[in-house]
Design a protein around this motif. Structure first.
Motif, PDB file in Angstrom:
ATOM      1  N   GLY A 165       0.833  -1.188   0.000  1.00 26.25           N
ATOM      2  CA  GLY A 165       0.000   0.000   0.000  1.00 26.25           C
ATOM      3  C   GLY A 165       0.867   1.237   0.000  1.00 26.25           C
ATOM      4  N   LYS A 166       0.566   2.142  -0.907  1.00 29.52           N
ATOM      5  CA  LYS A 166       1.323   3.387  -0.958  1.00 29.52           C
ATOM      6  C   LYS A 166       0.314   4.525  -0.910  1.00 29.52           C
ATOM      7  CE  LYS A 166       3.493   5.392  -4.535  1.00 29.52           C
ATOM      8  NZ  LYS A 166       4.308   5.470  -5.758  1.00 29.52           N
ATOM      9  N   VAL A 167       0.553   5.438  -0.008  1.00 28.53           N
ATOM     10  CA  VAL A 167      -0.362   6.564   0.135  1.00 28.53           C
ATOM     11  C   VAL A 167       0.376   7.843  -0.206  1.00 28.53           C
ATOM     12  CG1 VAL A 167      -1.648   7.933   1.815  1.00 28.53           C
ATOM     13  CG2 VAL A 167      -1.798   5.439   1.879  1.00 28.53           C
ATOM     14  N   SER A 168      -0.188   8.659  -1.070  1.00 23.39           N
ATOM     15  CA  SER A 168       0.418   9.979  -1.310  1.00 23.39           C
ATOM     16  C   SER A 168      -0.583  11.050  -0.920  1.00 23.39           C
ATOM     17  CB  SER A 168       0.855  10.122  -2.768  1.00 23.39           C
ATOM     18  OG  SER A 168      -0.237  10.043  -3.621  1.00 23.39           O
ATOM     19  N   LEU A 169      -0.048  12.042  -0.227  1.00 22.36           N
ATOM     20  CA  LEU A 169      -0.885  13.141   0.260  1.00 22.36           C
ATOM     21  C   LEU A 169      -0.391  14.440  -0.344  1.00 22.36           C
ATOM     22  CD1 LEU A 169      -0.856  12.101   4.035  1.00 22.36           C
ATOM     23  CD2 LEU A 169      -2.614  11.573   2.335  1.00 22.36           C
ATOM     24  N   LEU A 170      -1.251  15.145  -1.011  1.00 18.10           N
ATOM     25  CA  LEU A 170      -0.896  16.429  -1.625  1.00 18.10           C
ATOM     26  C   LEU A 170      -1.478  17.547  -0.770  1.00 18.10           C
ATOM     27  CD1 LEU A 170       0.283  17.989  -4.088  1.00 18.10           C
ATOM     28  CD2 LEU A 170      -1.974  17.739  -5.161  1.00 18.10           C
ATOM     29  N   LEU A 171      -0.605  18.471  -0.371  1.00 16.74           N
ATOM     30  CA  LEU A 171      -1.046  19.569   0.493  1.00 16.74           C
ATOM     31  C   LEU A 171      -1.321  20.826  -0.329  1.00 16.74           C
ATOM     32  CD1 LEU A 171       1.532  19.159   3.421  1.00 16.74           C
ATOM     33  CD2 LEU A 171      -0.688  18.041   3.095  1.00 16.74           C
TER      34      LEU A 171
ATOM     35  N   ALA B 275      -5.797  12.937  -1.310  1.00 16.72           N
ATOM     36  CA  ALA B 275      -5.163  11.724  -0.767  1.00 16.72           C
ATOM     37  C   ALA B 275      -5.399  10.593  -1.742  1.00 16.72           C
ATOM     38  CB  ALA B 275      -5.766  11.381   0.587  1.00 16.72           C
ATOM     39  N   ARG B 276      -4.342   9.837  -2.005  1.00 18.00           N
ATOM     40  CA  ARG B 276      -4.481   8.725  -2.937  1.00 18.00           C
ATOM     41  C   ARG B 276      -3.847   7.460  -2.356  1.00 18.00           C
ATOM     42  NH1 ARG B 276      -3.030  11.883  -8.578  1.00 18.00           N
ATOM     43  NH2 ARG B 276      -5.142  12.605  -9.000  1.00 18.00           N
ATOM     44  N   PHE B 277      -4.589   6.390  -2.481  1.00 21.16           N
ATOM     45  CA  PHE B 277      -4.107   5.078  -2.043  1.00 21.16           C
ATOM     46  C   PHE B 277      -3.743   4.305  -3.310  1.00 21.16           C
ATOM     47  CE2 PHE B 277      -5.310   0.627  -0.644  1.00 21.16           C
ATOM     48  CZ  PHE B 277      -4.203   0.449   0.157  1.00 21.16           C
ATOM     49  N   HIS B 278      -2.449   4.065  -3.502  1.00 20.40           N
ATOM     50  CA  HIS B 278      -1.990   3.409  -4.727  1.00 20.40           C
ATOM     51  C   HIS B 278      -1.714   1.934  -4.455  1.00 20.40           C
ATOM     52  CE1 HIS B 278      -0.668   7.443  -6.275  1.00 20.40           C
ATOM     53  NE2 HIS B 278      -0.512   7.646  -4.996  1.00 20.40           N
ATOM     54  N   VAL B 279      -1.878   1.153  -5.465  1.00 16.42           N
ATOM     55  CA  VAL B 279      -1.426  -0.238  -5.391  1.00 16.42           C
ATOM     56  C   VAL B 279      -0.679  -0.564  -6.676  1.00 16.42           C
ATOM     57  CG1 VAL B 279      -3.189  -1.095  -3.840  1.00 16.42           C
ATOM     58  CG2 VAL B 279      -3.638  -1.025  -6.267  1.00 16.42           C
ATOM     59  N   VAL B 280       0.226  -1.492  -6.573  1.00 11.79           N
ATOM     60  CA  VAL B 280       0.985  -1.920  -7.744  1.00 11.79           C
ATOM     61  C   VAL B 280       0.279  -3.134  -8.337  1.00 11.79           C
ATOM     62  CG1 VAL B 280       3.193  -2.833  -8.547  1.00 11.79           C
ATOM     63  CG2 VAL B 280       3.123  -1.096  -6.764  1.00 11.79           C
ATOM     64  N   GLU B 281       0.108  -3.125  -9.611  1.00 12.00           N
ATOM     65  CA  GLU B 281      -0.679  -4.181 -10.218  1.00 12.00           C
ATOM     66  C   GLU B 281       0.139  -5.050 -11.165  1.00 12.00           C
ATOM     67  OE1 GLU B 281      -5.085  -4.523 -11.892  1.00 12.00           O
ATOM     68  OE2 GLU B 281      -3.876  -3.039 -12.883  1.00 12.00           O
TER      69      GLU B 281
END
Lengths: 162, 478
Positions: B19-25, B34-40
């Protein structure tokens, strides 16, 4: 130190659909075919918490897995129970299974890990690669003999790295 | 190599993605996105192209080591249509249901005792060194043993019905390949009372925790959403088979009793450039408003009743908290999951006492079709399997929407809510933020292996970007 070896459990784990990730189950299948007295063989995609109950019923447990970057053709060493925290993983690692077995079921089982070196893990549906298959054959030969002689020694950390 | 040298064996830890989360301020250091990324790794559809249809219920289990039974049964249901088996024999139907409830029981038990109970028993912010199953084992050993034994019971049911624990072959196109012997049945009946008792206890823990902490939990990672699940024709919860029902956050029906073979008329998927995982939504509402939640919370919200007495009583208590309206509290997933655990063991008890399980009429066939669609309610939510075959019986098209993909947008909403509550003017990733994101995502019990088909460990990595897109902080929780 000689270990009580009346009951031995071998768990080969990995996903046979992911090329060399299937080395663990492939080893389990080969060892099961040998039908060695006192040895229970299991195969699974991964280890989970209930494996701890099964481990606790045995004197020795061997976890057989594919290895990404371990020694060739395989490595075999004793394993210490390890506590852990993880992020929402449904699976557990061999050392964690041992820790659970100790904590929940007062297990005295001695653990070993067999890491069979693999090379191809990404291609869904591919068979075990030729190079890994050669490693598997050597690991089956080694473990087969060890299970028959039951010559385990806990003080020897690295049992084999051929 | 010297025998005395300790070698490092790094095992492949498989199945689940990370799980990878990126937060843009924004310019004021408030969370803008906020985005929850997954590798596919989408190799599966390619893998089964050209395979004969009858192999699929076994092959699909390789997709996921977490819930192979759900894929096995969903694929078998699709293949029933291919072979024209519109109504299974009572023995086949009930054996499959027993397998499915066994899967639900063990999966929910694993999640509750292994992953969720440390959060509930020690608190969200407790030291991760004790906030884990070993910590539970040390402080609540009886509870930890119960979790393991419940999981084991469910796995044994799977083994007895599917033939094997992995690569089970029980469900076949048009039916099942074995019944349950009296000896097998009696093994499970011997422990059924214990399993019922432990399920009641687990439900009590989840309920008491939620009710006692309702004020804190209500806003945590929560948001209004639509809910979707299968539903029986009389409105009862049915985890194995039914029609589709979707409701709004306040309980209005969006559609109801939709034959799931028409799912493409109601559900579609959106692709977003930043994520490999698709975003399903209800067509009539569009991508902005049509996303929905699936899984235990959605199922309790959508059903009119549960057809086992103790779970139904528990459902009524659950619904009373929100005065009969749908419950949109993310952390209520845990309570809902334990109601389903009790329901599953009640159903297992019911089935074990049904003589149809010892029947010998196992398979039916009808007029062959070239397309099959199978849906069921997997532990994590609605699971869609859709296949087309050619005249040579080979698969030419496969479309799978797995439970975790259905919850993709809710993951993002949950992370957004938690991040916004934590980051307010100060651009830093605190341990508290990491812990709370973890707890929020865990409520859904995501299984990223299906959704991503990826290998590797599942660490949680949170990265913070400033308003100009520059990375300013990153932390990983292994």
């Amino acid at each position: 130190m000689t270990i009580k070896t009346e009951k031995i459990l071998l768990i080969g784990f990995g996903n046979p659909a992911r090329a060399d990730d299937g080395l663990g189950p492939a080893l389990a299948e080969a060892i099961e075919a040998k039908n060695i007295a006192g040895v229970t063989v299991e195969a699974d995609y991964q280890l989970t918490v209930e494996d701890s109950a099964r481990v606790a019923e045995h004197d020795i447990v061997i976890f057989a897995d594919a290895s990404i970057n371990g020694p060739e053709p395989f490595g075999f060493e004793s394993l210490e129970a390890k506590e852990y925290d993880s992020f929402s993983s449904h699976s557990v690692e061999p050392a964690q299974v041992l820790a659970l077995a100790e904590n929940l079921f007062n297990s005295k089982a001695t653990g070993y890990i067999l890491g069979i070196r693999g090379y191809e893990f990404d291609d869904f549906g591919s068979p075990i690669s030729e190079k890994a298959k050669a490693n598997l054959d050597k690991a089956v030969d080694f473990i087969g003999k060890l299970l028959k002689t039951k010559n385990f020694d806990k003080s020897q950390k690295t049992i084999a790295c051929l | 190599m010297s025998k005395s040298k300790r070698v490092i064996i790094e095992p492949v830890t498989r199945v689940e993605g990370h799980g990878k989360v990126s937060l843009l301020l924004d310019e004021n250091n408030k969370v803008k996105q906020a985005r929850f990324h997954v590798v596919e790794f989408r190799g599966f559809e390619r893998f089964i192209q050209g395979r004969p249809y009858w192999e699929i219920p076994v092959l699909v289990q390789r997709l996921c080591g977490i819930c192979p039974v759900s894929h096995h049964l969903a694929a078998a249901k699709a293949m029933d249509q291919i072979v024209g088996a519109d109504k299974l024999t009572p023995t086949a139907e009930k054996m499959r249901r027993l397998m499915h409830y066994g899967q639900m029981f063990q999966s929910h038990a694993l999640h509750f005792f292994h992953l969720c109970s440390p959060d509930l028993l020690f608190g969200f912010d407790a030291d991760p060194k004790i906030r884990n199953v070993i910590g539970v084992a040390a402080k609540y050993p009886e509870l930890a043993v119960q979790g393991v034994m419940m999981r084991k019971y469910g796995q044994e049911i799977i083994k007895a019905t599917a033939g094997k624990k992995i690569h089970g072959t029980g469900a076949i196109p048009g039916g099942i390949n074995k019944n349950l012997s009296i000896a097998e049945r009696d093994v499970f009946l011997k422990d059924i009372k214990q399993m019922l008792d432990w399920s009641r206890s687990a439900l009590k823990i989840a309920k008491d925790y939620t009710v006692e902490n309702l004020e804190k939990l209500t806003p945590f990672a929560s948001f209004d959403s639509n809910h979707l699940s299968l539903i029986r024709s009389d409105g009862a919860m049915d985890l194995y088979h039914g029609n589709l029902r979707a409701i709004t956050a306040d309980g209005k029906k969006i559609f109801d009793q939709v034959d799931y073979t028409n799912y493409l008329d109601y559900i579609t998927e959106e692709v977003k450039s930043w994520s490999y995982m698709k975003f399903p939504f209800i067509k009539s509402l569009g991508p902005q408003n049509g996303w929905y939640r699936v899984g235990p919370l959605a199922r309790i919200n959508t059903c009119d009743f549960i057809d086992t007495p103790e779970a139904e009583a528990a459902r009524k208590e659950f619904m009373a908290v929100t005065s009969g309206k749908p419950n949109n509290i993310t952390m209520a997933y845990h309570w809902a999951r334990m109601i389903e655990t009790l329901h599953s063991i009640e159903k297992i008890n019911e089935l074990l006492n049904d003589k149809d399980l010892q029947g010998t009429d196992l398979v039916v066939k009808g007029k062959r079709r070239s397309e099959g669609i199978g849906l069921l309610e997997a532990p994590r939510g609605t699971l869609f399997h859709h296949y087309k075959i050619n005249d040579d019986d080979q698969i030419v098209m496969a479309n799978l929407i797995v439970s975790t993909t259905n919850n993709n947008e809710p993951f993002n909403r949950a992370v957004q809510k938690v991040a916004a509550d934590h980051i307010d003017g100060v651009a830093e990733i605190t341990e508290g933020l990491l812990n709370h994101i973890e707890v929020a995502i865990r409520a859904y019990d995501p299984c990223l292996s299906c959704a991503t088909h990826a290998m590797g460990k599942m660490p949680l990595k949170v990265t913070l970007f400033d308003y100009q897109g520059n990375e300013i902080a990153s932390k990983t929780k292994e």
